[in-house]
Design a protein around this motif. Structure first.
Motif, PDB file in Angstrom:
ATOM      1  N   ARG A  61      -5.606  47.905  -5.843  1.00 12.01           N
ATOM      2  CA  ARG A  61      -6.704  46.994  -6.182  1.00 12.01           C
ATOM      3  C   ARG A  61      -7.984  47.761  -6.456  1.00 12.01           C
ATOM      4  O   ARG A  61      -8.738  47.430  -7.373  1.00 12.01           O
ATOM      5  CB  ARG A  61      -6.903  45.991  -5.042  1.00 12.01           C
ATOM      6  CG  ARG A  61      -5.782  44.958  -4.938  1.00 12.01           C
ATOM      7  CD  ARG A  61      -5.938  44.091  -3.717  1.00 12.01           C
ATOM      8  NE  ARG A  61      -4.917  43.036  -3.679  1.00 12.01           N
ATOM      9  CZ  ARG A  61      -4.515  42.407  -2.587  1.00 12.01           C
ATOM     10  NH1 ARG A  61      -5.061  42.739  -1.407  1.00 12.01           N
ATOM     11  NH2 ARG A  61      -3.585  41.470  -2.642  1.00 12.01           N
ATOM     12  N   GLY A  64      -7.691  49.245  -9.869  1.00 13.16           N
ATOM     13  CA  GLY A  64      -7.703  48.225 -10.909  1.00 13.16           C
ATOM     14  C   GLY A  64      -6.372  48.062 -11.610  1.00 13.16           C
ATOM     15  O   GLY A  64      -6.317  47.615 -12.762  1.00 13.16           O
ATOM     16  N   LEU A  65      -5.278  48.380 -10.908  1.00 16.84           N
ATOM     17  CA  LEU A  65      -3.945  48.180 -11.474  1.00 16.84           C
ATOM     18  C   LEU A  65      -3.697  46.687 -11.690  1.00 16.84           C
ATOM     19  O   LEU A  65      -4.092  45.860 -10.882  1.00 16.84           O
ATOM     20  CB  LEU A  65      -2.890  48.748 -10.521  1.00 16.84           C
ATOM     21  CG  LEU A  65      -1.470  48.873 -11.069  1.00 16.84           C
ATOM     22  CD1 LEU A  65      -1.400  49.922 -12.174  1.00 16.84           C
ATOM     23  CD2 LEU A  65      -0.488  49.213  -9.945  1.00 16.84           C
ATOM     24  N   GLN A  66      -3.035  46.357 -12.792  1.00 16.52           N
ATOM     25  CA  GLN A  66      -2.737  44.961 -13.116  1.00 16.52           C
ATOM     26  C   GLN A  66      -1.406  44.570 -12.494  1.00 16.52           C
ATOM     27  O   GLN A  66      -0.402  45.251 -12.688  1.00 16.52           O
ATOM     28  CB  GLN A  66      -2.667  44.780 -14.632  1.00 16.52           C
ATOM     29  CG  GLN A  66      -2.445  43.359 -15.100  1.00 16.52           C
ATOM     30  CD  GLN A  66      -3.677  42.483 -14.922  1.00 16.52           C
ATOM     31  OE1 GLN A  66      -4.799  42.976 -14.920  1.00 16.52           O
ATOM     32  NE2 GLN A  66      -3.464  41.197 -14.780  1.00 16.52           N
ATOM     33  N   ASN A  70       1.139  38.082 -10.503  1.00 20.04           N
ATOM     34  CA  ASN A  70       0.087  37.929  -9.493  1.00 20.04           C
ATOM     35  C   ASN A  70       0.417  38.564  -8.148  1.00 20.04           C
ATOM     36  O   ASN A  70      -0.126  38.166  -7.116  1.00 20.04           O
ATOM     37  CB  ASN A  70      -0.243  36.436  -9.282  1.00 20.04           C
ATOM     38  CG  ASN A  70      -0.816  35.802 -10.532  1.00 20.04           C
ATOM     39  OD1 ASN A  70      -1.697  36.361 -11.182  1.00 20.04           O
ATOM     40  ND2 ASN A  70      -0.291  34.640 -10.895  1.00 20.04           N
ATOM     41  N   GLY A  92       2.770  47.732 -10.458  1.00 22.23           N
ATOM     42  CA  GLY A  92       1.931  47.010 -11.396  1.00 22.23           C
ATOM     43  C   GLY A  92       1.855  47.846 -12.666  1.00 22.23           C
ATOM     44  O   GLY A  92       2.635  48.780 -12.852  1.00 22.23           O
ATOM     45  N   TYR A  93       0.901  47.541 -13.534  1.00 25.17           N
ATOM     46  CA  TYR A  93       0.886  48.235 -14.819  1.00 25.17           C
ATOM     47  C   TYR A  93      -0.523  48.396 -15.370  1.00 25.17           C
ATOM     48  O   TYR A  93      -1.467  47.702 -14.963  1.00 25.17           O
ATOM     49  CB  TYR A  93       1.747  47.488 -15.841  1.00 25.17           C
ATOM     50  CG  TYR A  93       1.187  46.136 -16.264  1.00 25.17           C
ATOM     51  CD1 TYR A  93       0.461  45.997 -17.441  1.00 25.17           C
ATOM     52  CD2 TYR A  93       1.372  44.992 -15.475  1.00 25.17           C
ATOM     53  CE1 TYR A  93      -0.058  44.770 -17.832  1.00 25.17           C
ATOM     54  CE2 TYR A  93       0.860  43.768 -15.846  1.00 25.17           C
ATOM     55  CZ  TYR A  93       0.145  43.658 -17.033  1.00 25.17           C
ATOM     56  OH  TYR A  93      -0.376  42.434 -17.404  1.00 25.17           O
ATOM     57  N   ILE A  94      -0.641  49.319 -16.310  1.00 24.26           N
ATOM     58  CA  ILE A  94      -1.829  49.476 -17.146  1.00 24.26           C
ATOM     59  C   ILE A  94      -1.373  49.240 -18.577  1.00 24.26           C
ATOM     60  O   ILE A  94      -0.487  49.940 -19.077  1.00 24.26           O
ATOM     61  CB  ILE A  94      -2.469  50.853 -16.969  1.00 24.26           C
ATOM     62  CG1 ILE A  94      -3.036  50.989 -15.541  1.00 24.26           C
ATOM     63  CG2 ILE A  94      -3.578  51.077 -18.000  1.00 24.26           C
ATOM     64  CD1 ILE A  94      -3.591  52.348 -15.215  1.00 24.26           C
ATOM     65  N   LYS A  95      -1.952  48.262 -19.203  1.00 27.02           N
ATOM     66  CA  LYS A  95      -1.514  47.821 -20.524  1.00 27.02           C
ATOM     67  C   LYS A  95      -1.849  48.852 -21.591  1.00 27.02           C
ATOM     68  O   LYS A  95      -2.949  49.396 -21.640  1.00 27.02           O
ATOM     69  CB  LYS A  95      -2.179  46.483 -20.869  1.00 27.02           C
ATOM     70  CG  LYS A  95      -1.767  45.895 -22.210  1.00 27.02           C
ATOM     71  CD  LYS A  95      -0.317  45.469 -22.240  1.00 27.02           C
ATOM     72  CE  LYS A  95       0.027  44.789 -23.558  1.00 27.02           C
ATOM     73  NZ  LYS A  95       1.481  44.517 -23.670  1.00 27.02           N
ATOM     74  N   LYS A 145      -6.390  54.333 -15.916  1.00 26.90           N
ATOM     75  CA  LYS A 145      -7.305  53.189 -15.892  1.00 26.90           C
ATOM     76  C   LYS A 145      -8.584  53.519 -16.654  1.00 26.90           C
ATOM     77  O   LYS A 145      -9.186  52.652 -17.303  1.00 26.90           O
ATOM     78  CB  LYS A 145      -7.625  52.801 -14.445  1.00 26.90           C
ATOM     79  CG  LYS A 145      -8.450  51.518 -14.329  1.00 26.90           C
ATOM     80  CD  LYS A 145      -7.702  50.315 -14.894  1.00 26.90           C
ATOM     81  CE  LYS A 145      -8.555  49.062 -14.795  1.00 26.90           C
ATOM     82  NZ  LYS A 145      -7.865  47.878 -15.370  1.00 26.90           N
ATOM     83  N   THR A 152       2.452  50.997 -22.534  1.00 24.24           N
ATOM     84  CA  THR A 152       2.198  50.365 -21.246  1.00 24.24           C
ATOM     85  C   THR A 152       2.821  51.244 -20.178  1.00 24.24           C
ATOM     86  O   THR A 152       3.977  51.664 -20.294  1.00 24.24           O
ATOM     87  CB  THR A 152       2.820  48.955 -21.213  1.00 24.24           C
ATOM     88  OG1 THR A 152       2.106  48.121 -22.128  1.00 24.24           O
ATOM     89  CG2 THR A 152       2.746  48.356 -19.809  1.00 24.24           C
TER      90      THR A 152
END
Length: 301
Positions: A61, A64-66, A70, A92-95, A145, A152
């Protein structure tokens, strides 16, 4: 004059940090934290593992990982004799601008608390195995990030590796994106120390088309050497093909590159502590992985 010199040194320090792609202080702090007694050796299904999950989710968090769906938490179950154990993968991911995905993995579990013949409890903190890989994962996550990738990139802290690659098996069984979209797995397992200043990359024997990307890592700096190997049947026990989480990707014919050091005297021993981590080697090892990953992100379709 003294104030001027102090100001100059501060300016130089800030300038160097601004040009450095990896925050070495945070890198070492993540390993130190995860290999502390608080996390009780991070054995899958234990209180220590859950504490490690809280720490990692907090770092996800902060960076800033997506998350997918949710959440960063993906429980799975496996049997150990007559016991049913719950593990938890975190990812999670980074687009990127492409739907094709690179999956970066490291396992966060280790051997937990074990009892000797005299009844004494010993905590196997697993600093190199594999708090070091997780520190690398968090550093790469932070970098991307700030520098959005073309592909991705899925960042996965996997559980249950020490119990038979259980987290990797669960991940590929129910992947967040179709496996057909995964063009590469980068796996890190034990990258925090080596007296010979050597980091190995395994996988070129199976996927020689990845060599140009590894060559980029070889050419990046001279502080440590990036060597290819440990990926041929004739190497016997020295063949790392099935020794870590990348194996589950390989079985699906997903190309992989596995970064690690050769076994050291503290491997799977209670002595694998933070004090054994070699910060300079560790930092440069992560930079090597980043160089390969950057090259692959630019070059892979």
């Amino acid at each position: 004059m003294k104030i001027f010199i102090q100001s100059l040194l501060l300016f130089i320090t800030v300038a160097v940090q601004a040009q450095t792609p990896i925050d070495s202080t945070q890198l070492v702090n993540d390993v130190k934290t995860l290999s502390s007694d608080k996390y009780e050796g991070r054995m899958v299904g234990t209180r220590g593992s859950r504490q490690a999950q809280f720490y990692l989710i907090s770092r996800f968090r902060e960076i800033g990982l997506q998350p997918f769906h949710n959440t960063f938490e993906y429980p799975f179950y496996f049997s150990d004799g007559d016991k049913q154990i719950m593990g938890t993968n975190l990812f999670g991911y980074i687009k990127g601008t492409s739907d094709a995905a690179i999956v970066v993995t490291a396992h966060y579990d280790h051997l937990g608390i074990r009892h000797d013949a005299g009844g004494k409890d010993s905590i196997f903190n697993g600093a190199d195995d594999n708090a070091s890989g997780i520190g690398g994962l968090l550093s790469l996550m932070t970098y991307y990030k700030k520098h959005p990738p073309r592909h991705t990139i899925i960042f996965a802290a996997l559980d249950g590796e020490e119990a038979g690659l259980q987290g990797a098996k669960a991940f590929v069984k129910q992947p967040p994106v179709p496996s057909s979209q995964m063009v590469l797995n980068i796996n890190m397992d034990m990258i925090g120390r080596n007296d010979k200043q050597e980091l190995y990359v395994c996988g070129l024997a199976q996927f020689p088309e990845l060599k140009p990307y590894v060559d980029a890592g070889v050419a990046a700096g001279n502080a440590i050497r990036l060597l290819s190997g440990h990926d041929r049947k004739e190497e016997g026990a020295g063949n790392w093909l099935n020794q870590s989480d990348h194996y589950e990707f390989y079985k699906l014919k997903i190309p992989f590159l596995y970064f690690g050091v050769e076994d050291h005297p503290d491997y799977h021993r209670v002595s694998d502590e933070f004090s054994g981590i070699q910060p300079a080697f560790y930092y440069h090892a992560v930079l090597k992985v980043l160089s390969v990953l950057e090259s692959a992100d630019k070059g892979l379709q």
